[in-house]
Design a protein around this motif. Structure first.
Motif, PDB file in Angstrom:
ATOM      1  N   THR A  42     -18.406  11.467  11.811  1.00 39.58           N
ATOM      2  CA  THR A  42     -17.989  11.945  10.553  1.00 39.58           C
ATOM      3  C   THR A  42     -16.703  11.215   9.991  1.00 39.58           C
ATOM      4  N   VAL A  43     -16.882  10.311   8.914  1.00 40.67           N
ATOM      5  CA  VAL A  43     -15.761   9.917   8.449  1.00 40.67           C
ATOM      6  C   VAL A  43     -15.706  10.197   6.912  1.00 40.67           C
ATOM      7  N   VAL A  44     -14.586  10.803   6.390  1.00 41.93           N
ATOM      8  CA  VAL A  44     -14.344  11.031   5.074  1.00 41.93           C
ATOM      9  C   VAL A  44     -13.418  10.288   4.295  1.00 41.93           C
ATOM     10  N   MET A  45     -13.639   9.578   3.297  1.00 43.98           N
ATOM     11  CA  MET A  45     -12.595   8.838   2.255  1.00 43.98           C
ATOM     12  C   MET A  45     -12.353   9.611   1.112  1.00 43.98           C
ATOM     13  N   GLU A  72       0.761  -1.262   0.046  1.00 41.99           N
ATOM     14  CA  GLU A  72       0.070   0.019   0.090  1.00 41.99           C
ATOM     15  C   GLU A  72       0.831   1.119   0.058  1.00 41.99           C
ATOM     16  N   HIS A  73       0.635   2.169  -0.852  1.00 41.68           N
ATOM     17  CA  HIS A  73       1.410   3.265  -1.014  1.00 41.68           C
ATOM     18  C   HIS A  73       1.188   4.306   0.360  1.00 41.68           C
ATOM     19  N   LYS A  74       2.181   4.781   0.762  1.00 39.85           N
ATOM     20  CA  LYS A  74       2.012   5.681   2.091  1.00 39.85           C
ATOM     21  C   LYS A  74       2.297   7.121   1.496  1.00 39.85           C
ATOM     22  N   PRO A  75       1.294   7.833   1.592  1.00 38.11           N
ATOM     23  CA  PRO A  75       1.314   9.135   0.931  1.00 38.11           C
ATOM     24  C   PRO A  75       2.194  10.377   1.883  1.00 38.11           C
ATOM     25  N   ALA A  76       2.410  11.373   1.123  1.00 37.23           N
ATOM     26  CA  ALA A  76       3.115  12.451   1.901  1.00 37.23           C
ATOM     27  C   ALA A  76       2.038  13.650   2.121  1.00 37.23           C
ATOM     28  N   SER A  77       0.929  13.566   1.552  1.00 37.16           N
ATOM     29  CA  SER A  77      -0.188  14.503   1.623  1.00 37.16           C
ATOM     30  C   SER A  77      -1.170  14.191   2.613  1.00 37.16           C
ATOM     31  N   TYR A  78      -1.967  15.416   2.921  1.00 36.77           N
ATOM     32  CA  TYR A  78      -3.371  15.145   3.720  1.00 36.77           C
ATOM     33  C   TYR A  78      -2.690  15.023   5.000  1.00 36.77           C
ATOM     34  N   THR A 104      -4.662   5.227   6.365  1.00 38.03           N
ATOM     35  CA  THR A 104      -4.691   4.672   4.783  1.00 38.03           C
ATOM     36  C   THR A 104      -6.047   3.766   4.847  1.00 38.03           C
ATOM     37  N   GLN A 105      -6.399   3.201   4.028  1.00 39.87           N
ATOM     38  CA  GLN A 105      -7.569   2.081   3.938  1.00 39.87           C
ATOM     39  C   GLN A 105      -7.177   0.952   4.527  1.00 39.87           C
ATOM     40  N   LEU A 106      -6.070   0.641   4.269  1.00 33.82           N
ATOM     41  CA  LEU A 106      -5.699  -0.771   5.251  1.00 33.82           C
ATOM     42  C   LEU A 106      -5.597  -0.464   6.558  1.00 33.82           C
ATOM     43  N   GLU A 107      -5.132   0.339   7.031  1.00 38.75           N
ATOM     44  CA  GLU A 107      -5.112   0.932   8.524  1.00 38.75           C
ATOM     45  C   GLU A 107      -6.326   1.050   8.963  1.00 38.75           C
ATOM     46  N   PHE A 108      -7.316   1.582   8.171  1.00 37.60           N
ATOM     47  CA  PHE A 108      -8.764   1.695   8.651  1.00 37.60           C
ATOM     48  C   PHE A 108      -9.437   0.509   8.443  1.00 37.60           C
ATOM     49  N   GLU A 109      -9.223  -0.592   7.729  1.00 35.00           N
ATOM     50  CA  GLU A 109      -9.741  -1.910   7.783  1.00 35.00           C
ATOM     51  C   GLU A 109      -9.230  -2.362   9.026  1.00 35.00           C
ATOM     52  N   VAL A 139      -9.902   8.846   5.777  1.00 36.99           N
ATOM     53  CA  VAL A 139      -9.113   7.640   5.147  1.00 36.99           C
ATOM     54  C   VAL A 139      -8.735   8.027   3.762  1.00 36.99           C
ATOM     55  N   LEU A 140      -7.564   7.859   3.555  1.00 30.48           N
ATOM     56  CA  LEU A 140      -6.832   7.933   2.412  1.00 30.48           C
ATOM     57  C   LEU A 140      -6.915   6.561   1.382  1.00 30.48           C
ATOM     58  N   SER A 141      -7.366   6.734   0.268  1.00 31.20           N
ATOM     59  CA  SER A 141      -7.303   5.402  -0.521  1.00 31.20           C
ATOM     60  C   SER A 141      -6.040   5.865  -1.484  1.00 31.20           C
ATOM     61  N   THR A 142      -4.846   5.308  -1.128  1.00 32.65           N
ATOM     62  CA  THR A 142      -3.623   5.674  -1.710  1.00 32.65           C
ATOM     63  C   THR A 142      -3.045   4.793  -2.845  1.00 32.65           C
ATOM     64  N   GLY A 143      -3.449   3.576  -2.982  1.00 30.45           N
ATOM     65  CA  GLY A 143      -3.238   2.750  -4.204  1.00 30.45           C
ATOM     66  C   GLY A 143      -1.886   1.896  -3.924  1.00 30.45           C
TER      67      GLY A 143
END
Ligand code: FES
Lengths: 989, 136
Positions: free
Chosen positions: A723-726, A691-697, A707-712, A830-834
């Motif tokens: 409130t959860v924003v993806m 899972e890509h680890k982002p530098a943004s947000y 990230t999505q996996l961490e959220f899972e 939650v970030l979908s980072t690919g």
């Protein structure tokens, strides 16, 4: 248990599965409803995203399938009954009459020229007419004509003209019982028929066509010979609209997404643009689903390089201007604006539906269908219909060609897994007599000139050519035949070889591409090496193309025969050498792909070493807590691991890496970090991805951003948030990662649904660019909207911004659909980072296999070899290849197993006879040839300072030979002197 | 009338198949070309082309798969590079480089193949017979 498999459906899936099985020791019965195999791919002009010519890449497979001595084609056939159990089924096949004797028909096509009856040509999507006696297309396999009895008037012309006496009006249906150990269903799909959608005017407005019709229009072999013109008046269209999701993602027809239309529309628009650069092509779409490997880049190029316009809108409705027959589209964009635009032509991107036979197949084979009528399957068993019966390709859901091919190989592995003990029991090897040694003999050439009925003889003066041939050097025998390919002529050729001590044979007839193997086999039966044969084409490239100038055609035929004889004088027997195969495998990477591949290989009876760098197996699957359809991945993982640990053929090396790999197909030696050395015949690369680890947000800066996996993982423990924003496409489809990671949209939907299920009161937002919940995943997207999950689309130019105000998070977003700014106050983002590849450079160098621009491994061919590397004996599966879902990974892993079995099921592999060689006397060690070889088959022997050819790796293209400055390199059968002899035979008279 | 002699080197996988398809589609073209089948267009080396001209061919056609379609991954790219070189070489030998042609024909392009041969024949008819060393 029976060592044979039945494959139902002869499209690309059926052909691939058959070839893999037949090449690894099983007899195959390939059944198709149609008179020929090939399926839909045979109709396509080009394929995305590489724009390969479809027929060019498929034809070799067609020929290989048709010629394989372990594949029995049952065409024009229906399955009527199945009895028995896995390992031993009895299938009753009804053979429908084609009214042409398949043994006798030579496929010359004379009958169709004389047939007075015209019928609609289905192959050309009803845009042209064909004859009452026909084959679908010139490259068809088997190349046997069939009479359309509904249209036939029984005039008897074909019977009179057919000199092979193949016409049999009185054929009746017959039944055949076939005994097989396993069955593969590869029944493909049918197209959505847009007649029911009145608003598009299909069938009423001439210039509204389906995408497949347009595909034929684009094709050089299509109704307008590749001129892109519109049907109503033959004018070149200047404005073409493509309408997406016709019969897909639609309450009234099919709710699912057809998975391929966004790409094929883009492809068709690009090709149309290449035909006519001034064309304005507009694609009307809801979400652009370019999710596969290389697809997003293709979509970007379609806009930037080709200038295609994409308009996000509801599917428009169409009116026709009765005078110009132009089409007026009315469409509504997201903000509710209604616009009208005029086009010269409209292409409907029609969806994929289950094959018409699906209900029937379900009943006969007792296999389940899903709500949509496709075959039903489970996420961890994507290839299984039921015990002993497997499925692949579009029959189990819409999919593109590479996924289909990977599945086809996968299904072959599953099927052969059941009967692996019977490998080799039902295959036939042809035995040939001892070869005559011709080394010391003066050439004695026999020349056979073919009439091909009147196909050649009606234009070319065959007796004159024959007469002429007898005057050529070393020609000691000449003959003419009505059909040189007929069975009795083969006997005549053999006799001639024996009686006249011929040691070279030349046939002047049709094309060597289809007929050379037959004649080679004939002279082999007469004791000659098959490479002492030479063929020249005086039909397809002579009599058929110079029909109005018979004298010139005869002159040309003589020249061609002279050239062939000249080469024949210099022919030499070729032998393939063979090397021993280490019948075991190495799998690198112990995630779901590697584990599946290892178990698959073990079940086929081979020893396999599974190497994993971590201390435990499981890879990325360890982080997956749920599936969309409700299974427990961890439970599955545990079972899989146990089966591996219990299997005596499997050796697991965890906490271990690969240090060095030497050798080549059949004979690799690999050194592991543990100090062990492993010998193996094949290698599967299944190193996975991350899972890509982002530098943004604010990721990494604020723990409310995950990230999505961490959220899972959090979800599995319990999440408290109002409130959860993806946010989707984070650092994807942009400068960080150009590609689309395929899985994230569905992962977001899955996790959002799970969250709603656990905490119904939580507000969930998904901010997305295009929702890419392709194929059946669309139903979860629908469910998410029903469950109150809010979807908000953003444009890449106005990405959401996340800020920390005091202690709270504030998200500023611009809703692109409504053109409105929003402010959200999430408790959790939650970030979908690919998916990113690992650093694969070291492994790619060790194996001498390439990586693509994004760092994933690059397959041998995007379309037809999705699990192979160009380097023989090395295969790949899973995220190492590109981002994909669990079911896709499993399919691909089994695919790698089947491909690997084509090698390690054999004790020895034979090298190609037509390969390059080096004259050691002449080689100066300059090494110019080495980089020329795309297969790494050339290597410098440092001691002797000469270059050597690895005969196993060489594929015989000859590029190295052309590069060699000293003439040391030669290509067998295409030596410099052989080519020169032909050149000189023509020009110097 | 003068009729040019053309040698056509056709790769087995696409261009030879295109020539076959022209036949099955009964597309008519002049009979001036004689094909020599090779496995891949990259097999052709400058020497073959030169040999053809020196021995009296008026034109040489090399035909291969479209870029990206080569059966051997990248053979046709190599052919393309050599083609540029060969044209230069021909000029140096005083042979009009228009006598050499490189074309890509897919196995679905029977029509294109026929057109290429037609065009080439016509062009060579206007160029006249090859005259080595005479400024050709
Ligand atoms: S095979 Fe056609 S150009 Fe290489």
């Amino acid at each position: 248990m029976v060592g044979s498999v039945m494959v139902v459906g002869g499209g690309i899936a059926g052909m691939q599965a058959s070839l893999d099985l037949a090449d690894s020791g099983f007899r195959v019965y390939l059944v198709d409803k149609a008179p020929t195999i090939g399926g839909v791919m045979a109709q396509l002009d080009k394929t995305f995203p590489t724009l390969d010519c479809s027929m060019c890449i498929m034809a070799p497979k067609l020929v290989a399938t048709g010629r394989h001595h372990n594949i029995h084609l049952l065409t024009n056939a229906d399955i009527i009954n199945v009895e028995g159990n896995p390992g031993n089924f009895t299938v009753t096949v009804k053979m429908n009459p084609r009214f042409v004797n398949a043994e006798k028909c030579t496929g010359c096509g004379l009958c169709a020229q004389y047939c007075p009856v015209e019928a609609v040509n289905e192959y050309d999507e009803r845009l042209t007419l064909r004859r009452g006696i026909y084959v679908d297309y010139p490259q068809a396999v088997p190349l046997v004509y069939a009479i359309d009895r509904e249209k036939c008037i029984g005039c008897g012309l074909c019977e009179n003209i057919c000199q092979a006496e193949a016409i049999e009006y009185d054929q009746t249906p017959s039944e055949e019982k076939v005994n097989v150990g396993a069955i593969i269903l590869a029944a493909g799909f049918d197209e959505f028929e847009p007649d029911t959608k009145k608003e598009y005017g299909y069938g009423r407005f001439k210039n509204v066509v389906t995408a497949t019709e347009f595909e034929r229009i684009l094709s050089a072999s299509g109704p307008f010979a590749g001129h892109v013109v519109r049907p109503s008046d033959g004018e070149i269209p200047k404005r073409i609209a493509f309408l997406q999701c016709v019969g897909s993602r639609d309450e009234k027809s099919n709710k699912y997404c057809s998975a391929v239309c966004c790409m094929y529309a883009t492809k068709e628009a690009i090709i149309a643009k290449e035909h006519n650069p001034d064309l304005e092509a507009t694609i009307f779409f809801m979400d652009m689903r370019t999710y596969g490997k290389g697809f997003e880049q293709f979509y970007q190029r379609a806009q930037s390089e080709y200038g295609l316009s994409y308009i996000r809108s509801r599917v428009p409705c169409i009116e026709e201007n009765p005078e110009t027959q132009n089409l007026l589209l009315t469409y509504e964009t997201e903000d509710g604006t209604i616009t009208k635009a005029e086009f010269d032509m409209v292409v409907l991107s029609v969806g994929l539906e289950p094959p018409k036979s699906s209900q029937e197949l379900s009943t006969v084979f007792g296999v389940p269908l899903n709500d949509y009528g496709f075959l039903d399957w489970k996420i961890f068993e994507p290839l299984k219909a039921k015990e002993g019966i497997y499925a692949c390709g579009a029959f189990s859901g819409p999919k593109d060609i590479p996924d289909t091919v990977a599945q086809a190989s996968g299904a072959a592995a599953m099927a052969s897994g059941v009967i692996s003990g019977e490998r080799g029991t039902l295959v036939e090897e042809k035995v040939y007599p001892q070869e005559i040694d011709v080394a010391e003999q003066q050439p004695r050439i026999g020349v056979f000139v073919c009439w091909c009925g009147i196909n050649i003889g009606g234009i070319v003066n065959v007796p004159e050519v024959m007469e002429y041939a007898s005057t050529l050097p070393n020609v000691v025998f000449v003959d003419q035949n009505l059909y040189t390919c007929s069975q009795d002529t083969q006997e005549k050729i053999k006799q001639a070889v024996e009686e006249h001590n011929l040691n070279r044979v030349v046939v002047a007839s049709c094309t060597p591409r289809t007929h050379e193997p037959l004649f080679q086999s004939t002279i082999r039966e007469a004791g000659l090496n098959p490479y002492l044969f030479e063929m020249t084409n005086i039909r397809d490239q002579c009599s058929w193309v110079h029909m109005h100038t018979p004298e010139e055609a005869t002159e040309k035929a003589k020249d061609l025969v002279r050239m062939a004889v000249a080469k024949s004088n210099l022919l030499e027997p070729l032998k393939s050498s063979s090397v021993e195969v280490t019948q075991s495998g190495l799998v690198i990477g112990g995630g779901i792909a590697g584990m599946t591949a290892a178990l698959g290989l073990a079940q086929q009876g081979f020893t396999v070493h599974l190497v994993e760098k971590e201390d435990h197996l499981g890879g990325l699957l360890r982080s997956i807590r749920f599936t969309m359809s409700g299974e427990d991945p961890q439970e599955y993982l545990a079972t899989l691991e146990q089966s591996l640990r219990d299997h005596p053929n499997v050796h697991i090396h965890t906490g271990t890496t690969v240090e060095r790999i030497d050798g080549y197909v059949g004979n690799f030696t690999t050194a592991l970090s543990s100090g062990e050395e492993i010998r193996h015949g094949i290698c599967v690369v299944a190193v996975g991805g991350q899972e890509h680890k982002p530098a943004s947000y604010l990721y990494g800066k604020d723990e409310r951003v995950v990230t999505q996996l961490e959220f899972e993982d959090m979800l599995s423990k319990g999440v408290k948030a109002k409130t959860v924003v993806m946010i989707n496409c984070v650092e994807s489809r942009d400068d960080t990662k150009e590609y689309c990671s395929r899985v994230c949209c569905s992962e977001a939907v899955k996790n959002a649904l799970k969250l709603k299920e656990k905490n119904p009161d939580t507000n969930v937002y998904i901010l997305y660019r295009d929702m890419r919940t392709y194929a059946f995943r669309e139903q979860y997207y629908d469910r998410a909207r029903e469950n109150g999950i809010v979807f908000m689309r953003y444009d890449p130019e106005t990405k959401p911004r996340l800020e920390k105000k005091g202690e709270s998070l504030v998200l500023y977003a611009h809703d692109a659909a409504l053109d409105l700014d929003f402010e959200l106050h999430p408790d959790l983002v939650v970030l979908s980072t690919g998916v990113s590849p690992y650093d694969n450079s070291a492994l790619s160098q060790m194996l001498k296999v390439p990586l693509d621009r994004d760092g994933f491994f690059l397959e041998a061919h995007m379309k037809l070899r999705p699990v192979d590397f160009a380097t023989d004996g090395v295969f790949m599966a899973g995220l190492a290849h590109s981002p994909k879902f669990i079911d896709e990974t499993i399919s691909q892993a089994y695919g790698a197993v089947a491909r690997a079995c084509t090698i390690i099921s054999k004790e020895r592999i034979e090298t190609e006879p037509i390969i390059a060689e080096v004259d050691e006397e002449l080689c100066c060690g300059c090494q110019v040839c080495i980089p020329m070889c795309p297969y790494n088959a050339r290597e410098l022997d440092e001691e002797e300072n000469i270059v050597k050819v690895n005969e196993v790796l060489c594929k015989g293209c000859g590029s190295c030979v052309a590069a060699c400055p000293s003439g040391a390199a030669q290509q067998r059968h295409f030596r410099d002197n052989q080519l020169s002899s032909m050149i000189e035979a023509f020009v110097r008279r | 009338m003068y009729e040019p002699k053309i040698i056509g080197f056709l790769c087995n996988w696409c261009s030879y198949a295109a020539a076959d398809l022209a036949g099955t589609s009964r597309i008519q073209y002049p009979s001036n070309m004689r094909a020599i089948r090779v496995m891949c267009s990259s097999r052709i080396d400058p020497e073959h082309v030169l040999r053809a001209f020196v021995n009296g061919a008026d034109g040489v056609l090399i035909a291969g798969c479209h870029p990206g379609d080569c059966h051997y991954i990248s053979g046709n790219y190599k052919t393309e590079r050599k083609y540029v070189l060969m044209r230069k070489m021909l000029e140096q030998f005083g042979i009009d480089p228009r006598r050499l042609r490189l074309e890509w024909c897919s196995s679905a392009e029977g029509g294109k193949f026929a057109q290429v041969v037609t065009e080439m024949t016509e062009e060579l008819r206007t160029l006249g017979p090859i005259q080595l060393g005479a400024g050709d």
